[in-house]
Enzyme design. Structure first.
Site, PDB file in Angstrom:
ATOM      1  N   ASP A  56      -5.804  19.239  17.270  1.00  0.00           N
ATOM      2  CA  ASP A  56      -4.838  20.115  16.622  1.00  0.00           C
ATOM      3  C   ASP A  56      -5.325  21.568  16.637  1.00  0.00           C
ATOM      4  OD1 ASP A  56      -2.428  20.352  14.815  1.00  0.00           O
ATOM      5  OD2 ASP A  56      -3.968  21.096  13.433  1.00  0.00           O
ATOM      6  N   ASN A  89       0.810  -1.218   0.000  1.00  0.00           N
ATOM      7  CA  ASN A  89       0.000   0.000   0.000  1.00  0.00           C
ATOM      8  C   ASN A  89       0.852   1.280   0.000  1.00  0.00           C
ATOM      9  OD1 ASN A  89       0.911   0.422   2.649  1.00  0.00           O
ATOM     10  ND2 ASN A  89      -0.970  -0.309   3.603  1.00  0.00           N
ATOM     11  N   GLU A  91      -4.018  21.188  21.562  1.00  0.00           N
ATOM     12  CA  GLU A  91      -2.757  21.797  21.147  1.00  0.00           C
ATOM     13  C   GLU A  91      -2.898  23.303  21.294  1.00  0.00           C
ATOM     14  OE1 GLU A  91       0.372  22.321  17.460  1.00  0.00           O
ATOM     15  OE2 GLU A  91      -1.771  22.294  17.107  1.00  0.00           O
ATOM     16  N   GLY A 116       6.132   5.458   3.098  1.00  0.00           N
ATOM     17  CA  GLY A 116       5.580   4.111   3.123  1.00  0.00           C
ATOM     18  C   GLY A 116       5.254   3.549   4.488  1.00  0.00           C
ATOM     19  N   ASP A 156       3.148   2.752   7.765  1.00  0.00           N
ATOM     20  CA  ASP A 156       1.701   2.502   7.798  1.00  0.00           C
ATOM     21  C   ASP A 156       1.270   1.927   9.146  1.00  0.00           C
ATOM     22  OD1 ASP A 156       2.604  -0.152   7.632  1.00  0.00           O
ATOM     23  OD2 ASP A 156       2.310  -0.223   5.457  1.00  0.00           O
TER      24      ASP A 156
END
Length: 614
Positions: A333, A146, A362, A166, A168
């Site tokens: 966030d 994936n 945050e 990459g 995951d």
């Protein structure tokens, strides 16, 4: 030709008339895609999207479910359905039928599941926990298949520091034993939801679908599996959520429900990022508007939570993930940026469904006075009351950098903690010595291992809920730009030359720091005085800081020698009021036993964490 023309015109009019009466109608999505019975809030808003969907008439035939009202905004491709779900409604599935003016029916099969017990299995996150923050794309690649996916624009390019590498969800699952053995209790991933941007999408903060895991990280089922495995290992999971903005690749960006769905300007306008504008009693309206409504970047459209339909959408999405994935907490966030009354409502609605649910905001504030606006017991001078129960303690973070960095002045920590009176509950502040937005701890402390250890010792024994950043325990380096401080964890990819997840794959220096941090982490799991005990500290003299954590009969003394020289026979007489009743102790780092508490030898740039006993 004339005859043909005359016969064609009526046919053309008939064709146009038929098209007007029979507009194309489609049903593309319904969000939330499912819900639960047993919720305290019995109302549910459905966002329905499809071509001309607002021209249909929806109906539901299911006991306990009724359509309370329907609303459409400027765009006829959206329909907002407000449902009422009776307390007696049973779990099950039913069709929502959308009937067009021509009698055509479009159906969406909607499922109501059973909500988890309201008072039981929510796991509280508090001072007994330590969070471990991971940037998923940079931690480990568990499923190379994936790395690049057909349904997303940006493809893998590990040579690009700003590209997809990459990492995951499977990679995180594969290394949960490493994380658990390190001694942390709680996992926090940077956002894993879809970020379908043409570039710079790996960080996760440009969300293009709030209900879908990015296919390069895995699937929703993979994330649920991660949570399940963490719970099996007695670990907790915090989800990173974003209300302030979405990604420019979000599915609704090409067909907004209304003009005010976003905070839009005549020309691109960036936020001033002046957090204090939210609490400044003298702030001009233009400064405040620029802070709250300006965009983070050209590819991060600013969401307008003053639109009540969007506000409800985002609040429901957050609750959906809590229930769907059995989350233990949320990190929100850029908390001060969106409309603050909506953010307060969000907290309150979550607490209604899940009492005492952990939420950390945050709040990038350098001063405790400004930070306390978001964490106090009362009402602020402007009438605003913040219901947040945990904030990011940036004042203490900056104090640590000054204490163990270039200033080498540990008094900065002492004076910062002395301002804890401004908070509602400083012991619930999230404290940290690194994260995904700042330079690596090792780099900021000038590659000084001893100073990094001092920072770790303090972070893990002071008041608050500690959080560590992945790789700081093995001396990862890097500073801005972001790609440098979010480097790949060595060994997370099969092609890596070494595997730092293992003792053999780490250098002697890396193992020294890893073992140091792990020793403290695994000890503090059972140190109740560190979890919630009273903090008593003494004014630093000669750059030596001494403090105690105590609860009931349990007490620990921490001595931080922030000097580059050894101090022999450091007298403990000054601290007798805190030592009284204890005659000996053991340094949990070195396992050194002290039969007397009259004096102690302090190595240069070292910390002693001494568990006191009789």
């Amino acid at each position: 030709m004339k005859t043909v023309f005359r016969t064609f015109i009526p046919f053309l009019f008939l064709f146009i008339s038929i098209q007007i009466c029979a507009q194309n109608v489609s049903l593309n999505r319904v969000e939330p895609p499912n819900w639960w019975v047993g919720m305290e809030n019995t109302e549910l808003q459905l966002l329905v999207y499809g071509e001309n969907i607002s021209q249909t008439k929806p109906s539901i035939h299911y006991e306990g479910i009724s359509i309370k009202s329907m609303s459409m905004l400027e765009n006829e491709n959206y329909l907002f359905i407000n449902l009422s779900i009776a307390k007696t409604t049973k779990a099950g599935a039913f069709d929502i039928v959308f009937k067009t003016k021509t009698g055509k029916e479009l159906r969406y099969n909607y499922e109501l599941k059973t909500k988890r017990n309201r008072h039981n299995p929510i796991q509280t996150i508090d001072g007994s926990d330590v969070m471990y923050l991971i940037t998923p794309d940079r931690f480990a690649n568990g499923n190379p298949k994936n790395d690049s996916t057909e349904d997303t624009l940006e493809k893998v390019n590990r040579s690009n520091q700003d590209g997809r590498h990459g990492g995951d969800i499977d990679g995180v699952i594969n290394h949960l034993d490493y994380i658990k053995e390190l001694g942390v209790t709680t996992l926090w991933l940077n956002p894993f939801l879809e970020n379908d941007q043409p570039k710079y999408s790996y960080h996760g903060y440009g969300i293009s679908d709030f209900y879908k895991t990015d296919s390069r990280f895995g699937t929703n089922a993979d994330f649920i599996n991660l949570v399940d495995v963490c719970h099996q290992k007695e670990m907790k999971v915090i989800m990173d959520q974003v209300f302030n903005h979405c990604g420019s690749g979000h599915w609704w960006m090409n067909d907004l429900p209304s003009k005010d769905w976003l905070n839009q300007w005549d020309t691109y306008t960036r936020s001033n990022f002046t957090n204090i504008a939210a609490s400044d009693p003298h702030a001009s309206k233009s400064d405040y508007d620029l802070f709250t409504k300006g965009w983070f970047d050209t590819n991060l459209p600013d969401l307008n939570l003053e639109n009540p339909f969007l506000a409800t959408y985002m609040i429901q999405n957050s609750i959906w993930w809590i229930e769907y994935a059995q989350l233990d907490g949320i990190r929100m966030d850029t908390y001060p940026y969106p409309e603050k009354n909506v953010m307060a409502k969000w907290v309150e609605e979550i607490n209604t469904e899940y009492p005492n649910f952990y939420i950390v905001a945050e709040t990038w504030e350098a001063k405790a006075s400004s930070l306390s606006y978001w964490n106090n017991n009362g009402v602020n001078n402007d009438g605003y009351k913040s219901p947040v129960n945990s904030v990011c303690d940036y004042p203490l973070y900056y104090a640590m950098l000054k204490a163990f960095g270039n200033e080498n002045n540990i008094y900065k920590i002492y004076e910062t903690l002395a301002e804890d009176f401004v908070y509602g509950d400083a012991y619930n502040n999230k404290i940290f010595n690194g994260n995904h937005d700042v330079g690596r701890l090792f780099t900021l402390l000038n590659d000084d291992i001893d100073k990094l250890k001092l920072s770790m010792a303090f972070t893990l024994t002071s008041r608050g809920i500690p959080q560590l950043y992945y790789g700081d325990e093995i001396l990862l380096e890097g500073d801005k730009p972001d790609g440098q401080l979010r480097k790949d964890f060595p060994g997370g990819w099969k092609s890596d030359k070494r595997n730092a997840f293992t003792e053999k794959g780490r250098t002697p220096q890396e193992n020294g720091v890893y073992n140091y941090v792990s020793t403290i982490l695994n000890w503090r799991k059972n140190a109740i005085e560190i979890h919630s005990g009273k903090l008593t500290h003494y004014q630093p003299i000669d750059n030596i800081y001494v403090y105690f954590r105590s609860k009931n009969e349990e007490k620990t003394m921490v001595i931080i020698n922030n000097n580059s020289k050894t101090i022999n026979k450091f007298s403990l007489e000054r601290f007798k009021e805190s030592i009284q009743g204890y005659s000996n102790g053991t340094d949990i780092i070195t396992n050194t036993y002290f039969s007397s508490l009259k004096s102690i030898d302090l190595k240069a740039n070292s910390a002693c964490i001494i568990k006191l006993s009789n």
